[in-house]
Design an enzyme around this catalytic site. Structure first.
Site, PDB file in Angstrom:
ATOM      1  N   GLU A 149      11.267 -43.776 -18.884  1.00 38.21           N
ATOM      2  CA  GLU A 149      10.241 -42.815 -18.459  1.00 38.21           C
ATOM      3  C   GLU A 149       8.923 -43.065 -19.183  1.00 38.21           C
ATOM      4  O   GLU A 149       7.852 -42.986 -18.581  1.00 38.21           O
ATOM      5  CB  GLU A 149      10.704 -41.370 -18.718  1.00 38.21           C
ATOM      6  CG  GLU A 149      11.931 -40.946 -17.932  1.00 38.21           C
ATOM      7  CD  GLU A 149      11.676 -40.720 -16.442  1.00 38.21           C
ATOM      8  OE1 GLU A 149      10.526 -40.848 -16.007  1.00 38.21           O
ATOM      9  OE2 GLU A 149      12.651 -40.419 -15.727  1.00 38.21           O
ATOM     10  N   ARG A 198       5.711 -44.040 -16.961  1.00 35.10           N
ATOM     11  CA  ARG A 198       4.645 -43.018 -16.898  1.00 35.10           C
ATOM     12  C   ARG A 198       3.514 -43.314 -17.862  1.00 35.10           C
ATOM     13  O   ARG A 198       2.342 -43.260 -17.482  1.00 35.10           O
ATOM     14  CB  ARG A 198       5.217 -41.630 -17.204  1.00 35.10           C
ATOM     15  CG  ARG A 198       6.295 -41.216 -16.234  1.00 35.10           C
ATOM     16  CD  ARG A 198       6.679 -39.761 -16.400  1.00 35.10           C
ATOM     17  NE  ARG A 198       7.989 -39.515 -15.819  1.00 35.10           N
ATOM     18  CZ  ARG A 198       8.371 -38.369 -15.287  1.00 35.10           C
ATOM     19  NH1 ARG A 198       7.560 -37.353 -15.248  1.00 35.10           N
ATOM     20  NH2 ARG A 198       9.588 -38.218 -14.792  1.00 35.10           N
ATOM     21  N   ASP A 232      17.870 -47.355  -8.138  1.00 33.77           N
ATOM     22  CA  ASP A 232      16.679 -47.569  -7.301  1.00 33.77           C
ATOM     23  C   ASP A 232      15.635 -48.584  -7.770  1.00 33.77           C
ATOM     24  O   ASP A 232      15.441 -49.653  -7.173  1.00 33.77           O
ATOM     25  CB  ASP A 232      15.997 -46.219  -7.008  1.00 33.77           C
ATOM     26  CG  ASP A 232      15.814 -45.316  -8.240  1.00 33.77           C
ATOM     27  OD1 ASP A 232      16.070 -45.776  -9.357  1.00 33.77           O
ATOM     28  OD2 ASP A 232      15.410 -44.143  -8.061  1.00 33.77           O
ATOM     29  N   GLU A 234       8.999 -39.747  -2.943  1.00 34.40           N
ATOM     30  CA  GLU A 234       9.549 -40.950  -2.293  1.00 34.40           C
ATOM     31  C   GLU A 234       9.340 -41.015  -0.778  1.00 34.40           C
ATOM     32  O   GLU A 234       9.091 -42.100  -0.220  1.00 34.40           O
ATOM     33  CB  GLU A 234      11.045 -41.098  -2.617  1.00 34.40           C
ATOM     34  CG  GLU A 234      11.347 -41.429  -4.072  1.00 34.40           C
ATOM     35  CD  GLU A 234      11.223 -40.248  -5.015  1.00 34.40           C
ATOM     36  OE1 GLU A 234      11.182 -39.093  -4.521  1.00 34.40           O
ATOM     37  OE2 GLU A 234      11.153 -40.457  -6.237  1.00 34.40           O
TER      38      GLU A 234
HETATM   39  C1  DMJ Z   1       9.414 -40.932 -10.612  1.00 37.14           C
HETATM   40  O1  DMJ Z   1       9.300 -40.704 -11.968  1.00 37.14           O
HETATM   41  C2  DMJ Z   1       9.583 -42.384 -10.341  1.00 37.14           C
HETATM   42  O2  DMJ Z   1       9.280 -42.609  -9.022  1.00 37.14           O
HETATM   43  C3  DMJ Z   1      10.942 -42.890 -10.624  1.00 37.14           C
HETATM   44  O3  DMJ Z   1      11.124 -44.233 -10.274  1.00 37.14           O
HETATM   45  C4  DMJ Z   1      12.006 -42.087  -9.967  1.00 37.14           C
HETATM   46  N1  DMJ Z   1      11.654 -40.773  -9.640  1.00 37.14           N
HETATM   47  C5  DMJ Z   1      10.526 -40.079 -10.065  1.00 37.14           C
HETATM   48  C6  DMJ Z   1       9.985 -39.152  -9.019  1.00 37.14           C
HETATM   49  O4  DMJ Z   1      10.898 -38.651  -8.144  1.00 37.14           O
END
Ligand code: DMJ
Length: 645
Positions: A270, A274, A403, A537
């Site tokens: 994260e 971010r 994902d 998404e």
């Molecule tokens: C985000 O922090 C990013 O897209 C991450 O890859 C997965 N999901 C969250 C938002 O849903």
């Protein structure tokens, strides 16, 4: 005073005490009161004599040392005393008298110097006393700031090597032209302003905002820190939208307050997507060095997470101690595929910007290690143990836990100007296995991506999985066996399914997960899967599909989602997630997620902008929607790449 009074002092008349007997009665017996008085008188006279003698002794001190206690005065004096003793022995040659004179002169000049220093200090003190309290306070503050600045300079980061800025194309307004689209885009900008202003007012400096309680919010992914996640995540969106005052405000906060020497256990993934992604994007868009410097400072703090027996990083690391560990809930102490597999883009940029090969080597090591492993049915399980290097449970997902691993394989290739063909091949192979085992059509004709659990396909799709529509479209060009059309079509089908998951709710917002089972199609079944937390998404996929097809339905679907968010998630203190998208009277979860500003609103804004704004040939968006420029490395070799590739 009489002599008998002296007798007790000699002790001769004091009898020997038997053991255990007190001496007191014997004294009483042997000394009478008058004798005691005389004795005291004599004692005090003696003491007075001693003191007197001490004071009247000749003053030798000046031959020993000056009484200033200063070493620089004392040491020359001791030296000169030695010399004096030495020279007096040589007196017969007449040198003694001359030296004596010289030493006296030296002493004199030292005394003058000390006197002058004292006078200066006195003068300064007098001047200080003449100043007002405010003036003095201001002076003290200036001094303090200077000391802090000096310390910062001393301990501050080493300057980064000058690196050519990659070619930045399409950092422009992206005016869509037609008034209707422009109006929609303005509305999205207004929503961003409401989200930002609310955070600015009620949650400033906290990681996120509680828009109902109107106060700061944080979760365990950021540890117990106040690292302003929303500020960092929102910066590039503000910049793209032309909200420059807000951007400056955020920049100033980062400059003054963003400090990573905190005792906080944060999620490596994260923080990477971010913070490092956000800071790097802000750096490339604005050219402001502060963002690059902060990104590098933070990246250094993440490196200890890689100190595991295999080099697969821990999920969490303490920014201060560098101690890492994994989530308690993850299969048998495993690290998570989507976490350790979503570092490549940011880490390659870090090596590019710093010249430090470590970042590149760390992510390439992960790739090599994965390439050597057996994969059940060609699929990558979500769990990998960083101690043993063995897979945990055989669960595979294109949604949560898996994902962005797949996303970053494709984007590694794109960001390398399509030169990293190893990444492309790994992506193609992975997608082929996913298509074979996880992608199915429902009875009602909806294409969905299920979850693979120990050889069994769960016919459930997560909101997170909806990003894959955009990924398939983005990867269509360059796919093997001329399957570009097939992948664009697959992207469109996923977009359609995800739109259905929105359209089949009361609020027209998508649930967290939806089923394709027992007559159910694209709807959530369990109560705890009915929430919408402002996730991006589905809108992300609409935007990619729009860029590749220009089919107006994607703008239409995006607008439906924007209106639903504004209607059901907007509150006076910002935007909140909702707990049940099937209820006409939803309750709020009271969190304004930082990714709402980083991703959801950015993708909406781009959807209603022209393609000239951040073209996909030149920019690759990280998984948190932070755009990073394609590195047209040409002849440049990344440091560390010689040994690794
Ligand atoms: C985000 O922090 C990013 O897209 C991450 O890859 C997965 N999901 C969250 C938002 O849903």
């Amino acid at each position: 005073m009489t002599t008998p009074a002296l007798l007790p002092l000699s002790g001769r008349r004091i009898p020997t005490l038997s053991p255990g007997a007190s001496s007191f009665p014997h004294h009483r017996a042997t000394l009478r009161l008058s004798e005691k008085f005389i004795l005291l008188l004599i004692l005090s006279a003696f003491i007075t004599l001693c003191f007197g003698a001490f004071f009247f002794l000749p003053d030798n001190s000046k031959h020993k040392r000056f009484d200033f206690g200063l070493e620089d005065v004392l040491i020359p004096h001791i030296e000169s005393e030695k010399e004096a003793r030495h020279s007096s022995r040589q007196g017969i040659h007449g040198v003694g008298a001359h030296d004596e004179h010289r030493h006296r002169e030296e002493e004199e000049s030292l005394r003058d110097k000390i006197r002058a220093d004292h006078e200066r200090a006195l003068q300064e003190a007098k001047e200080k006393l003449r100043k007002s309290k405010e003036e003095l306070k201001a002076e003290i503050q200036t001094e303090k700031t200077k000391v802090v600045e000096d310390l910062k300079k001393k301990d501050g980061p080493k300057p980064l090597p000058p690196v050519p800025m990659p070619k930045l194309v399409g950092v422009k307004d992206g005016d869509p032209g037609d008034p209707d689209t422009k109006e929609k885009r303005d509305k999205i900008r207004e929503m961003m302003k409401h989200a930002w202003d609310s955070y600015r007012q009620y949650g400033w400096g906290h990681n996120e905002l509680k828009p109902i309680a109107k106060k700061g919010h944080s979760t365990n992914i950021f540890g117990n820190s106040q690292m302003g996640a929303t500020i960092v995540d929102a910066l590039d969106t503000l910049y793209i939208m032309g909200l420059h005052d807000e951007f400056k405000d955020g920049q100033e906060w980062i400059k003054q307050n963003l400090d990573f020497s905190v005792n906080a256990e944060v999620s490596v993934f994260e923080v990477n997507i971010r913070f490092i992604g956000g800071l790097l994007a802000a750096y490339y868009l604005s050219g402001q060095e502060v963002f690059k410097v902060k990104a590098v400072q933070l990246a250094e703090k993440l490196l200890p997470a890689f100190n595991t027996p295999t080099g697969i990083p821990w999920a969490m690391v303490n920014l201060k101690s560098g101690v890492g560990r994994n989530w308690g809930w993850a299969s048998a102490g495993s690290s998570i595929l989507a976490e350790f597999g979503t570092l490549h883009m940011e880490f390659v940029h870090l090596t590019y910007l710093t010249g430090n090969p470590a970042y590149y080597q760390k992510v390439m090591h992960i790739r090599k290690l994965l390439a050597k492993m057996d994969r059940p049915n060609g699929l990558y399980p979500n769990y990998l143990n960083p101690r043993t290097g063995r897979w945990g449970q055989h669960h595979t997902s294109v949604g949560g836990l898996g994902d962005s691993f797949y996303e970053y394989l494709l984007k590694a290739w794109l960001m390398s100007d399509k030169t990293d063909t190893e990444a492309r091949k790994t992506y193609d192979d992975a997608i082929e296995a996913i298509e074979r085992h996880l992608i199915r059509k429902s009875n009602g004709g909806l294409t969905f991506i299920g979850e693979w659990k120990n050889g069994h396909l769960e016919r459930k799709m997560g909101h997170l999985t909806c990003f894959a529509g955009g990924m398939f479209a983005l990867g269509a060009d360059g796919s093997p066996d001329d399957k570009a059309g097939h992948y664009l079509q697959l992207g469109a089908e996923i977009a359609h399914t995800c739109h259905e998951s929105y359209d089949r709710t009361v609020l027209k917002l998508g649930p967290e997960a939806f089923k394709f089972d027992s007559g159910l199609e694209a709807v959530a079944v369990r109560q705890n899967e009915k929430y919408y937390i402002l996730r991006p998404e589905v809108i992300e996929t609409y935007w990619y599909m729009w860029r590749f097809t220009h089919d107006p339905k994607y703008r239409q679907w995006g607008w439906e989602a924007a209106q639903a968010i504004d209607k059901y998630c907007r509150v006076s203190g910002g935007f909140s997630g909702v707990k049940d998208v099937y209820s006409s009277n939803p309750t709020y979860d009271d969190v304004q997620q930082s990714f709402f500003l980083a991703e959801t609103l950015k993708y909406l804004y781009l959807l209603f902008s022209s393609d000239e704004l951040l073209p996909l040939e030149n920019w690759v968006f990280n998984t948190e929607a932070h755009p990073l420029p394609v590195l047209h490395l040409g002849n440049i070799t990344l440091p560390g790449s010689e040994t690794q590739r």
